[in-house]
Design a protein around this motif. Sequence first.
Motif, PDB file in Angstrom:
ATOM      1  N   ARG A 200     -27.431 -15.549  29.764  1.00  0.00           N
ATOM      2  CA  ARG A 200     -28.564 -15.683  28.842  1.00  0.00           C
ATOM      3  C   ARG A 200     -29.836 -16.038  29.607  1.00  0.00           C
ATOM      4  N   GLU A 201     -29.997 -15.391  30.714  1.00  0.00           N
ATOM      5  CA  GLU A 201     -31.142 -15.613  31.567  1.00  0.00           C
ATOM      6  C   GLU A 201     -31.870 -14.296  31.761  1.00  0.00           C
ATOM      7  N   PRO A 202     -33.151 -14.341  32.158  1.00  0.00           N
ATOM      8  CA  PRO A 202     -33.899 -13.099  32.364  1.00  0.00           C
ATOM      9  C   PRO A 202     -33.343 -12.297  33.530  1.00  0.00           C
ATOM     10  N   LEU A 203     -33.561 -10.997  33.484  1.00  0.00           N
ATOM     11  CA  LEU A 203     -33.109 -10.110  34.545  1.00  0.00           C
ATOM     12  C   LEU A 203     -33.785 -10.479  35.857  1.00  0.00           C
ATOM     13  N   GLY A 204     -33.091 -10.253  36.919  1.00  0.00           N
ATOM     14  CA  GLY A 204     -33.651 -10.580  38.219  1.00  0.00           C
ATOM     15  C   GLY A 204     -33.253 -11.971  38.652  1.00  0.00           C
ATOM     16  N   LEU A 205     -32.005 -12.311  38.446  1.00  0.00           N
ATOM     17  CA  LEU A 205     -31.535 -13.641  38.785  1.00  0.00           C
ATOM     18  C   LEU A 205     -31.668 -13.893  40.282  1.00  0.00           C
ATOM     19  N   ASP A 206     -31.853 -15.152  40.602  1.00  0.00           N
ATOM     20  CA  ASP A 206     -32.035 -15.575  41.973  1.00  0.00           C
ATOM     21  C   ASP A 206     -30.908 -16.542  42.309  1.00  0.00           C
ATOM     22  N   TRP A 207     -30.035 -16.142  43.242  1.00  0.00           N
ATOM     23  CA  TRP A 207     -28.902 -16.971  43.608  1.00  0.00           C
ATOM     24  C   TRP A 207     -29.049 -17.476  45.036  1.00  0.00           C
ATOM     25  N   GLU A 208     -28.681 -18.732  45.261  1.00  0.00           N
ATOM     26  CA  GLU A 208     -28.478 -19.182  46.626  1.00  0.00           C
ATOM     27  C   GLU A 208     -27.020 -18.895  46.945  1.00  0.00           C
ATOM     28  N   VAL A 209     -26.779 -17.809  47.625  1.00  0.00           N
ATOM     29  CA  VAL A 209     -25.410 -17.357  47.858  1.00  0.00           C
ATOM     30  C   VAL A 209     -24.777 -18.032  49.060  1.00  0.00           C
ATOM     31  N   ALA A 210     -25.603 -18.655  49.883  1.00  0.00           N
ATOM     32  CA  ALA A 210     -25.096 -19.365  51.052  1.00  0.00           C
ATOM     33  C   ALA A 210     -26.218 -20.233  51.590  1.00  0.00           C
ATOM     34  N   PRO A 211     -25.904 -21.218  52.404  1.00  0.00           N
ATOM     35  CA  PRO A 211     -26.985 -21.980  53.041  1.00  0.00           C
ATOM     36  C   PRO A 211     -27.914 -21.050  53.806  1.00  0.00           C
ATOM     37  N   GLY A 212     -29.170 -21.056  53.444  1.00  0.00           N
ATOM     38  CA  GLY A 212     -30.138 -20.217  54.132  1.00  0.00           C
ATOM     39  C   GLY A 212     -30.241 -18.803  53.630  1.00  0.00           C
ATOM     40  N   VAL A 213     -29.527 -18.447  52.548  1.00  0.00           N
ATOM     41  CA  VAL A 213     -29.579 -17.079  52.022  1.00  0.00           C
ATOM     42  C   VAL A 213     -29.730 -17.114  50.498  1.00  0.00           C
ATOM     43  N   ARG A 214     -30.794 -16.520  49.991  1.00  0.00           N
ATOM     44  CA  ARG A 214     -30.991 -16.342  48.552  1.00  0.00           C
ATOM     45  C   ARG A 214     -30.962 -14.848  48.242  1.00  0.00           C
ATOM     46  N   MET A 215     -30.372 -14.481  47.102  1.00  0.00           N
ATOM     47  CA  MET A 215     -30.251 -13.082  46.710  1.00  0.00           C
ATOM     48  C   MET A 215     -30.934 -12.850  45.375  1.00  0.00           C
ATOM     49  N   GLY A 216     -31.707 -11.787  45.262  1.00  0.00           N
ATOM     50  CA  GLY A 216     -32.335 -11.389  44.008  1.00  0.00           C
ATOM     51  C   GLY A 216     -32.082  -9.918  43.753  1.00  0.00           C
ATOM     52  N   ALA A 217     -31.906  -9.544  42.476  1.00  0.00           N
ATOM     53  CA  ALA A 217     -31.654  -8.149  42.104  1.00  0.00           C
ATOM     54  C   ALA A 217     -32.947  -7.544  41.557  1.00  0.00           C
ATOM     55  N   PHE A 218     -33.327  -6.386  42.079  1.00  0.00           N
ATOM     56  CA  PHE A 218     -34.576  -5.729  41.683  1.00  0.00           C
ATOM     57  C   PHE A 218     -34.285  -4.280  41.302  1.00  0.00           C
ATOM     58  N   ARG A 219     -34.918  -3.839  40.207  1.00  0.00           N
ATOM     59  CA  ARG A 219     -34.699  -2.485  39.697  1.00  0.00           C
ATOM     60  C   ARG A 219     -35.262  -1.464  40.684  1.00  0.00           C
ATOM     61  N   THR A 220     -34.433  -0.467  41.023  1.00  0.00           N
ATOM     62  CA  THR A 220     -34.832   0.568  41.971  1.00  0.00           C
ATOM     63  C   THR A 220     -34.280   1.921  41.531  1.00  0.00           C
ATOM     64  N   PRO A 221     -34.815   3.011  42.094  1.00  0.00           N
ATOM     65  CA  PRO A 221     -34.299   4.351  41.791  1.00  0.00           C
ATOM     66  C   PRO A 221     -33.070   4.670  42.621  1.00  0.00           C
ATOM     67  N   THR A 222     -32.021   3.888  42.432  1.00  0.00           N
ATOM     68  CA  THR A 222     -30.817   4.053  43.226  1.00  0.00           C
ATOM     69  C   THR A 222     -29.819   4.945  42.504  1.00  0.00           C
ATOM     70  N   LEU A 223     -28.635   5.120  43.082  1.00  0.00           N
ATOM     71  CA  LEU A 223     -27.623   5.992  42.504  1.00  0.00           C
ATOM     72  C   LEU A 223     -26.674   5.199  41.620  1.00  0.00           C
ATOM     73  N   LEU A 224     -26.342   5.756  40.451  1.00  0.00           N
ATOM     74  CA  LEU A 224     -25.364   5.133  39.576  1.00  0.00           C
ATOM     75  C   LEU A 224     -24.004   5.089  40.275  1.00  0.00           C
ATOM     76  N   PRO A 225     -23.188   4.070  39.983  1.00  0.00           N
ATOM     77  CA  PRO A 225     -23.313   3.107  38.894  1.00  0.00           C
ATOM     78  C   PRO A 225     -24.263   1.952  39.174  1.00  0.00           C
ATOM     79  N   ALA A 226     -24.795   1.849  40.384  1.00  0.00           N
ATOM     80  CA  ALA A 226     -25.779   0.802  40.660  1.00  0.00           C
ATOM     81  C   ALA A 226     -27.081   1.116  39.931  1.00  0.00           C
ATOM     82  N   THR A 227     -27.775   0.091  39.517  1.00  0.00           N
ATOM     83  CA  THR A 227     -29.089   0.235  38.875  1.00  0.00           C
ATOM     84  C   THR A 227     -30.157  -0.576  39.580  1.00  0.00           C
ATOM     85  N   HIS A 228     -29.742  -1.471  40.466  1.00  0.00           N
ATOM     86  CA  HIS A 228     -30.650  -2.363  41.161  1.00  0.00           C
ATOM     87  C   HIS A 228     -30.256  -2.435  42.637  1.00  0.00           C
ATOM     88  N   THR A 229     -31.177  -2.915  43.426  1.00  0.00           N
ATOM     89  CA  THR A 229     -30.903  -3.208  44.827  1.00  0.00           C
ATOM     90  C   THR A 229     -31.018  -4.710  45.040  1.00  0.00           C
TER      91      THR A 229
END
Length: 256
Positions: free
Chosen positions: A60-89
């Motif tokens: 129940r959060e806005p799209l484009g979540l920001d995760w700290e996936v590891a010490p020193g690494v944050r990950m964000g999902a951004f909409r891109t013209p990629t190939l399905l089934p992916a929709t974001h990079t």
Amino acid sequence: MERHRVDLLHLTVVKNRAQEDRRQETGADDPRLEDADALWAAFEAGTLAAAPEVLAALRREPLGLDWEVAPGVRMGAFRTPTLLPATHTNSFLLTDEGGRARVLVEPAPRDRGEVERMARWAAGVEAIFVTHHHPDHVGGLPALSERLRAPVWAHPSTASRCGPGRYRHLQDGDEVVAGERRWQVLHTPGHAVDHLCFVVEEDDALISGDNVLGVGTTVIPAEGGDLLDYMGSLQRALDENPGRIYPAHGPCIEDG
């Protein structure tokens, strides 16, 4: 092994010269999929692949979540013209031990709104790293480099494919240092001749670009792709024995 250091503000690169709604998305009518917390736990455990839209609905959060996936690494999902089934990079921020963002990996979106969101997310970085030249990875490259006032670090052949800009070269064996944090550069051709991966040494993890995916299948394109090179790159990644893989598409992969 001859090495030299290139100082860029507080970042140092050690060069190695030798080298639609949730129901539609999740099938919510299925009683096995009604527990959002269980689904989220499965995603975090690496046993559920889900598009960012689904993850946003689960939390129940806005799209484009920001995760700290590891010490020193944050990950964000951004909409891109990629190939399905992916929709974001997935893009990544590499931070120092104080939590300050130092490097943006994957200036992926080309949509103006997404570029603006990434510029806010990555404010203050000193460098932009590119895994390879495909459009869903460099869509915002010129705009973000100018907006963030950051040079672009990439494989030598990337610049000729992505147009003008402030480029610096990354090659196999280079080591990125920011404070106590270190990331090693691997040249992993096959999906693209200029493809790079980054080893997160402190977390025993791998930022894999399109070399290993969390959703979908890596494509070996007729132009610039090579299956034998790709198999060799997979072995190279395997030799690093990563405990976790951070792909450009889909969720993190445990026990890489």
